[in-house]
Design a protein around this motif. Structure first.
Motif, short mmCIF file in Angstrom:
data_model
loop_
_atom_site.label_atom_id
_atom_site.label_comp_id
_atom_site.label_asym_id
_atom_site.label_seq_id
_atom_site.Cartn_x
_atom_site.Cartn_y
_atom_site.Cartn_z
N GLY A 125 -7.10 -23.31 -5.75
CA GLY A 125 -8.06 -23.95 -6.66
C GLY A 125 -9.14 -23.03 -7.21
N VAL A 126 -9.16 -21.77 -6.78
CA VAL A 126 -10.20 -20.83 -7.22
C VAL A 126 -9.57 -19.78 -8.14
CG1 VAL A 126 -11.93 -19.13 -6.48
CG2 VAL A 126 -11.45 -21.14 -5.05
N LYS A 127 -10.20 -19.55 -9.30
CA LYS A 127 -9.67 -18.56 -10.26
C LYS A 127 -9.64 -17.17 -9.64
CE LYS A 127 -12.02 -17.22 -14.06
NZ LYS A 127 -12.57 -17.32 -15.43
N CYS A 128 -8.53 -16.46 -9.83
CA CYS A 128 -8.39 -15.10 -9.32
C CYS A 128 -7.78 -14.23 -10.42
CB CYS A 128 -7.51 -15.07 -8.08
SG CYS A 128 -7.28 -13.40 -7.42
N ASN A 129 -8.41 -13.08 -10.71
CA ASN A 129 -7.86 -12.20 -11.76
C ASN A 129 -7.45 -10.83 -11.20
OD1 ASN A 129 -10.35 -11.07 -11.25
ND2 ASN A 129 -11.14 -11.29 -13.34
N ILE A 130 -7.16 -10.78 -9.89
CA ILE A 130 -6.72 -9.54 -9.25
C ILE A 130 -5.23 -9.64 -8.95
CG2 ILE A 130 -7.05 -7.98 -7.29
CD1 ILE A 130 -9.93 -9.25 -7.10
N ALA A 131 -4.42 -8.93 -9.74
CA ALA A 131 -2.96 -9.04 -9.63
C ALA A 131 -2.43 -8.56 -8.28
CB ALA A 131 -2.30 -8.26 -10.75
N SER A 132 -3.11 -7.57 -7.68
CA SER A 132 -2.61 -7.01 -6.42
C SER A 132 -3.09 -7.78 -5.19
CB SER A 132 -3.06 -5.54 -6.30
OG SER A 132 -4.47 -5.46 -6.32
N ARG A 133 -3.82 -8.86 -5.40
CA ARG A 133 -4.32 -9.66 -4.27
C ARG A 133 -3.15 -10.11 -3.39
NH1 ARG A 133 -7.94 -15.18 -3.91
NH2 ARG A 133 -7.03 -15.90 -1.96
N ARG A 134 -3.33 -10.01 -2.09
CA ARG A 134 -2.30 -10.47 -1.15
C ARG A 134 -2.51 -11.94 -0.84
NH1 ARG A 134 -1.89 -5.78 2.17
NH2 ARG A 134 -0.90 -4.26 0.81
#
Length: 204
Positions: A125-134
């Protein structure tokens, strides 16, 4: 964010395989390598050459991640318990851009990375813009409101050339749950990947 530094299908021709499993791949028409010397008869490859190819193929498949990022992932995999090759695949499959691709929210890994970096993806439910996030097991990955209407997303969901794997469980058309870290055999690669050779390459 990792930037694509070369034409994505050049990897296919260099490897002589349809690495991404796409119907438009030039390997389907020209099986020889790119460039003016591509049609020359190939000599026998050294062990180092075989290991290097395996690394280039795996790194290229995951959207041409940078060498620094890829090696860091390998070092982390080798410190974990169990088989380093399996651990490496598990860490790569936990990347947010790869889960977005596996969920069929995007037609290619590069389009998946762009969706993430432009803020169209939510993790729990939280926006994330880090493609490499695990992502962790049981994380819920969903599309933002704008993304649900995007032609790119609709095109990806209609693709017949690949299916959503068992470890990414859909909930409707705009949400998936990452249920477990997959083993090498469970990952739907279009070509044979050899992480054991990647381990040998970095262990020299």
């Amino acid at each position: 964010m990792s930037k694509r530094t070369s034409a994505k299908y050049k990897l296919d021709r260099r490897m002589g395989e349809n690495v991404f499993g796409r119907p438009k791949s030039p390997v389907n028409r020209r099986e020889y390598g790119p460039g003016q010397h591509g049609q020359r008869r190939k000599g026998k490859m050294s062990d180092f050459g075989i290991q290097l190819r395996a690394k280039q193929k795996l790194k290229g498949y995951y959207g041409d991640v940078t060498e620094k990022q890829f090696k860091r992932t390998f070092v982390e995999a080798s410190r974990m318990k169990g088989d380093a090759g399996q651990n490496l695949i598990g860490l790569l499959e936990r990347r947010l851009d790869m889960i977005v691709y596996r969920a069929k929210f995007a037609p290619t890994i590069w389009a998946a990375r762009q969706l993430v970096s432009h803020g169209h993806i939510r993790v729990n439910g939280v926006k994330c813009n880090i493609a490499s996030r695990r992502c962790d097991v049981n994380d819920v990955i969903s599309l933002g409101d704008k993304a649900k209407e995007m032609a790119l997303v609709m095109e990806a969901q209609s693709l017949a050339e690949r299916d959503i794997p068992d470890y990414v469980v859909p909930d409707g058309t705009d949400k998936v749950t990452f249920t477990r870290v997959p083993t090498l055999d469970e990952v739907p690669y279009p070509v044979r990947m050899e992480p054991n050779l990647v381990v040998e390459f970095y262990s020299r």
